[in-house]
Design an enzyme around this catalytic site. Structure first.
Site, PDB file in Angstrom:
ATOM      1  N   CYS A 129      -3.766  30.747  62.435  1.00  0.00           N
ATOM      2  CA  CYS A 129      -4.672  31.585  63.223  1.00  0.00           C
ATOM      3  C   CYS A 129      -3.892  32.786  63.762  1.00  0.00           C
ATOM      4  O   CYS A 129      -2.663  32.731  63.850  1.00  0.00           O
ATOM      5  CB  CYS A 129      -5.220  30.819  64.424  1.00  0.00           C
ATOM      6  SG  CYS A 129      -6.021  29.272  64.002  1.00  0.00           S
ATOM      7  N   ARG A 174     -25.007  20.242  55.700  1.00  0.00           N
ATOM      8  CA  ARG A 174     -23.966  21.248  55.886  1.00  0.00           C
ATOM      9  C   ARG A 174     -22.583  20.617  55.969  1.00  0.00           C
ATOM     10  O   ARG A 174     -22.443  19.457  56.362  1.00  0.00           O
ATOM     11  CB  ARG A 174     -24.223  22.115  57.115  1.00  0.00           C
ATOM     12  CG  ARG A 174     -24.385  21.360  58.421  1.00  0.00           C
ATOM     13  CD  ARG A 174     -25.273  22.199  59.352  1.00  0.00           C
ATOM     14  NE  ARG A 174     -25.339  21.683  60.707  1.00  0.00           N
ATOM     15  CZ  ARG A 174     -26.118  20.670  61.080  1.00  0.00           C
ATOM     16  NH1 ARG A 174     -26.836  20.022  60.188  1.00  0.00           N
ATOM     17  NH2 ARG A 174     -26.140  20.293  62.338  1.00  0.00           N
ATOM     18  N   CYS A 225      -6.850  23.647  71.223  1.00  0.00           N
ATOM     19  CA  CYS A 225      -7.502  23.557  69.908  1.00  0.00           C
ATOM     20  C   CYS A 225      -7.861  22.115  69.541  1.00  0.00           C
ATOM     21  O   CYS A 225      -7.024  21.221  69.554  1.00  0.00           O
ATOM     22  CB  CYS A 225      -6.593  24.133  68.836  1.00  0.00           C
ATOM     23  SG  CYS A 225      -7.352  24.117  67.203  1.00  0.00           S
ATOM     24  N   LYS A 234     -22.565  16.954  67.128  1.00  0.00           N
ATOM     25  CA  LYS A 234     -22.900  17.754  68.295  1.00  0.00           C
ATOM     26  C   LYS A 234     -24.224  17.304  68.886  1.00  0.00           C
ATOM     27  O   LYS A 234     -25.209  17.176  68.172  1.00  0.00           O
ATOM     28  CB  LYS A 234     -22.995  19.218  67.880  1.00  0.00           C
ATOM     29  CG  LYS A 234     -21.701  19.770  67.310  1.00  0.00           C
ATOM     30  CD  LYS A 234     -21.890  21.205  66.845  1.00  0.00           C
ATOM     31  CE  LYS A 234     -20.616  21.803  66.296  1.00  0.00           C
ATOM     32  NZ  LYS A 234     -20.130  21.148  65.059  1.00  0.00           N
ATOM     33  N   ARG A 259      -8.511  21.188  66.648  1.00  0.00           N
ATOM     34  CA  ARG A 259      -7.870  20.856  65.371  1.00  0.00           C
ATOM     35  C   ARG A 259      -6.365  20.865  65.486  1.00  0.00           C
ATOM     36  O   ARG A 259      -5.656  21.235  64.555  1.00  0.00           O
ATOM     37  CB  ARG A 259      -8.327  21.838  64.305  1.00  0.00           C
ATOM     38  CG  ARG A 259      -9.547  21.299  63.684  1.00  0.00           C
ATOM     39  CD  ARG A 259     -10.201  22.049  62.604  1.00  0.00           C
ATOM     40  NE  ARG A 259     -11.607  21.790  62.833  1.00  0.00           N
ATOM     41  CZ  ARG A 259     -12.506  22.730  63.024  1.00  0.00           C
ATOM     42  NH1 ARG A 259     -12.191  23.996  62.947  1.00  0.00           N
ATOM     43  NH2 ARG A 259     -13.742  22.382  63.277  1.00  0.00           N
ATOM     44  N   ASP A 271     -19.591  17.436  71.629  1.00  0.00           N
ATOM     45  CA  ASP A 271     -19.279  16.950  70.282  1.00  0.00           C
ATOM     46  C   ASP A 271     -18.727  15.544  70.493  1.00  0.00           C
ATOM     47  O   ASP A 271     -17.614  15.368  70.991  1.00  0.00           O
ATOM     48  CB  ASP A 271     -18.263  17.874  69.593  1.00  0.00           C
ATOM     49  CG  ASP A 271     -18.471  17.913  68.083  1.00  0.00           C
ATOM     50  OD1 ASP A 271     -19.110  16.990  67.551  1.00  0.00           O
ATOM     51  OD2 ASP A 271     -17.990  18.870  67.453  1.00  0.00           O
ATOM     52  N   ASP A 317     -13.381  19.244  74.118  1.00  0.00           N
ATOM     53  CA  ASP A 317     -13.060  18.002  73.409  1.00  0.00           C
ATOM     54  C   ASP A 317     -11.866  17.327  74.063  1.00  0.00           C
ATOM     55  O   ASP A 317     -11.106  17.953  74.804  1.00  0.00           O
ATOM     56  CB  ASP A 317     -12.722  18.309  71.943  1.00  0.00           C
ATOM     57  CG  ASP A 317     -13.960  18.735  71.159  1.00  0.00           C
ATOM     58  OD1 ASP A 317     -15.059  18.247  71.470  1.00  0.00           O
ATOM     59  OD2 ASP A 317     -13.814  19.563  70.241  1.00  0.00           O
ATOM     60  N   CYS A 345      -4.523  28.544  70.387  1.00  0.00           N
ATOM     61  CA  CYS A 345      -5.104  28.170  71.669  1.00  0.00           C
ATOM     62  C   CYS A 345      -4.544  26.807  72.024  1.00  0.00           C
ATOM     63  O   CYS A 345      -4.528  25.910  71.187  1.00  0.00           O
ATOM     64  CB  CYS A 345      -6.614  28.082  71.546  1.00  0.00           C
ATOM     65  SG  CYS A 345      -7.313  29.465  70.630  1.00  0.00           S
ATOM     66  N   ARG A 355     -20.414  15.684  57.521  1.00  0.00           N
ATOM     67  CA  ARG A 355     -20.930  14.776  58.538  1.00  0.00           C
ATOM     68  C   ARG A 355     -22.442  14.844  58.593  1.00  0.00           C
ATOM     69  O   ARG A 355     -23.124  13.834  58.619  1.00  0.00           O
ATOM     70  CB  ARG A 355     -20.316  15.137  59.888  1.00  0.00           C
ATOM     71  CG  ARG A 355     -20.938  14.404  61.056  1.00  0.00           C
ATOM     72  CD  ARG A 355     -20.114  14.589  62.308  1.00  0.00           C
ATOM     73  NE  ARG A 355     -18.764  14.137  62.098  1.00  0.00           N
ATOM     74  CZ  ARG A 355     -17.679  14.671  62.667  1.00  0.00           C
ATOM     75  NH1 ARG A 355     -17.810  15.694  63.492  1.00  0.00           N
ATOM     76  NH2 ARG A 355     -16.491  14.200  62.410  1.00  0.00           N
ATOM     77  N   TYR A 356     -22.962  16.074  58.667  1.00  0.00           N
ATOM     78  CA  TYR A 356     -24.409  16.260  58.716  1.00  0.00           C
ATOM     79  C   TYR A 356     -24.932  16.328  57.289  1.00  0.00           C
ATOM     80  O   TYR A 356     -24.206  16.737  56.385  1.00  0.00           O
ATOM     81  CB  TYR A 356     -24.743  17.571  59.441  1.00  0.00           C
ATOM     82  CG  TYR A 356     -24.177  17.655  60.840  1.00  0.00           C
ATOM     83  CD1 TYR A 356     -24.816  17.027  61.898  1.00  0.00           C
ATOM     84  CD2 TYR A 356     -23.006  18.351  61.088  1.00  0.00           C
ATOM     85  CE1 TYR A 356     -24.304  17.102  63.182  1.00  0.00           C
ATOM     86  CE2 TYR A 356     -22.482  18.432  62.368  1.00  0.00           C
ATOM     87  CZ  TYR A 356     -23.138  17.813  63.409  1.00  0.00           C
ATOM     88  OH  TYR A 356     -22.623  17.893  64.676  1.00  0.00           O
TER      89      TYR A 356
END
Ligand SMILES: *Cc1c(COP(=O)(O)O)cnc(C)c1O
Ligand code: SF4
Length: 454
Positions: free
Chosen positions: A160, A151, A167, A389, A169, A382, A345, A164, A147-148
């Protein structure tokens, strides 16, 4: 006293109040012995990553087997009903399970992050999508988001040590749930080859976020191979391994020598090549940090491994001044740099955890100055749809009535506006009704974008 007088009166600071040093008071008791399943577990056994993984709670049945009648049947019913609308499956480490205050599970800030209760759930925002940050849309190869300019985000696997409930994702991470069938991002050599090939081909990329899922789940040799392959790319100058592990299973940092040694070799090799390899972790609440956390993090620090934290702002978890201040001070005390605090998010089934932009900005103002500037987290939105961000304060326009904030993101996409929405249930009844009507919804968004462009 007027201003001039204040300037000329010599002042000494009053002695520090005990509560201002609370960040140094880490738990040292055998807190897990309150859990019926771990009543007879000694410290040596409990503080092994193998024990932690083997006794993770992955279903309501296992929760009941572990904590028994510490909670009521009504609470279990709430959990079962809550899971029917959850995008994430359950996975809780014994360490985290034991830190929950089961005398008051409804209010506990750690429980809120891992177990959804039906009675808490709020209506989803109509603008909410499964992949609300459009990570799939910005992915040139599976599991790699570019995206950037300089990076990339590399999702190396999709599991994981805990799941959570909030999440971002949830489109990929963890097992399928009743609500969500996930994109598959398993560890897979061909997929890794494609992603690394892409990074190699893009000479402008200098920085990689190695995430998932969670690199805690990589085997030591996988971690080392991946790290070395990235270091071998000339134009890669730095990367971060992202893991929630230290916050939920610090035992691994003490007991899993193979993994910690592999990480250390990558960091050392990077340093010799003048490249920067650091660990990014994810503590959300000061109670997640105990003496065993300190032992684990100290092991990394003594090997010269820098650690930064990215927290998620969550209502009833860390959205009050005292808690966020304590988190920042405690992380700083352990020399973990509090890098970002993310506004929550838009994720399915977790609207109860989101705050308004207004509330989060007030919190940021209240805590800035608590500690050194390099340890003050930037509060980040974000933006929806892949704007990236943004400093939460930097909106072009914010309508507190409709709950719409508008940002621009010149580096990612000049000439576009990106939005963020306050939780619906915090708006007036009238405005909530407008959000449910598609014509009105588009009108409100258009009005906000127009105001932002003026
Ligand atoms: C967060 C993120 C990064 C890293 O951004 P930083 O501001 O450098 O932490 C890179 N790519 C994507 C897609 C991201 O979401
Ligand atoms: S550890 Fe990170 S990637 Fe895994 S479920 Fe939690 S927030 Fe998602």
């Amino acid at each position: 006293m007027d201003v001039i007088q204040a300037l000329h009166t010599p002042r000494t600071k009053p002695p520090v109040a005990f509560k201002d040093l609370a960040h140094r008071a880490l738990r040292r008791d055998e807190f897990w012995r309150r859990i019926p399943a771990f009543r007879n577990t000694d410290a040596r056994t409990f503080h092994s990553h193998v024990f932690q993984m083997r006794h993770s709670i992955t279903s309501v049945g296992k929760l009941r087997a572990a904590i028994g009648d510490l909670v009521s049947d009504g609470f279990y019913r709430e959990v079962v009903a809550g899971l029917q609308h959850a995008p994430m499956s359950v996975r809780i480490s014994p360490y985290i399970l034991s830190l929950i205050n089961w005398d008051d599970p409804y209010c506990d800030p750690i429980r809120k992050q891992f177990l959804s209760l039906r009675c808490e759930q709020k209506i989803d925002h109509p603008e909410l999508h499964l992949d609300s940050l459009n990570e799939l849309g910005d992915a040139p190869v599976a599991g790699l988001t570019h995206r950037y300019p300089d990076r990339v985000l590399f999702l190396v696997l999709d599991t994981c040590p805990v799941y959570c409930r909030f999440c971002t994702r949830s489109y990929a991470v963890g097992l399928d749930t009743e609500d969500v069938e996930k994109v598959n991002l398993r560890v897979n050599r061909a997929r890794w080859d494609d992603a690394i090939g892409y990074i190699q081909s893009r000479i402008e990329v200098e920085d990689v976020v190695v995430s998932g899922g969670d690199v805690y789940q990589l085997k030591a040799d996988q971690l080392e191979e991946l790290g070395n392959r990235l270091l071998d790319i000339d134009h890669i100058r730095r990367f971060r391994f992202a893991t929630k592990g230290p916050a939920v299973m610090p035992q691994k940092l003490i007991a899993d020598d193979a993994w910690v040694d592999a990480l250390t070799r990558v960091v050392d090799r990077g340093r010799a090549m003048h490249k920067d390899v650091v660990l990014h972790t994810h503590f959300n609440h000061p109670a997640e940090i105990t003496d065993i956390t300190q032992d684990g993090l100290n092991r990394l620090l003594s090997r010269g491994i820098a650690i930064r934290n990215q927290a998620v702002l969550q209502r009833g978890v860390n959205d009050d001044t005292e808690t966020m201040m304590l988190l920042v001070k405690r992380l700083s005390y352990l020399n973990v740099q509090p890098y970002y605090v993310f506004f929550h998010d838009l994720v399915r089934g977790v609207e109860d955890l989101r705050t308004t932009l207004d509330d989060g900005l007030a919190l940021e103002k209240a805590i800035r100055g608590t500690t050194s500037g390099f340890n003050m987290p930037t509060f980040i939105v974000d933006t929806l749809g892949g704007g990236g961000k943004r400093d939460a304060h930097s909106y072009e326009y914010y309508n507190r009535e409709t709950g719409i904030a508008v940002y621009i993101s010149p580096v990612v996409k000049p000439d576009a506006f990106f939005l963020y929405f306050d939780p619906l249930w915090r708006l007036s009844r009238d405005v909530q009704a407008r959000w449910q009507d598609e014509v009105e919804r588009n009108k409100m968004k258009a009005e906000a974008i127009e105001a932002a462009g003026r």
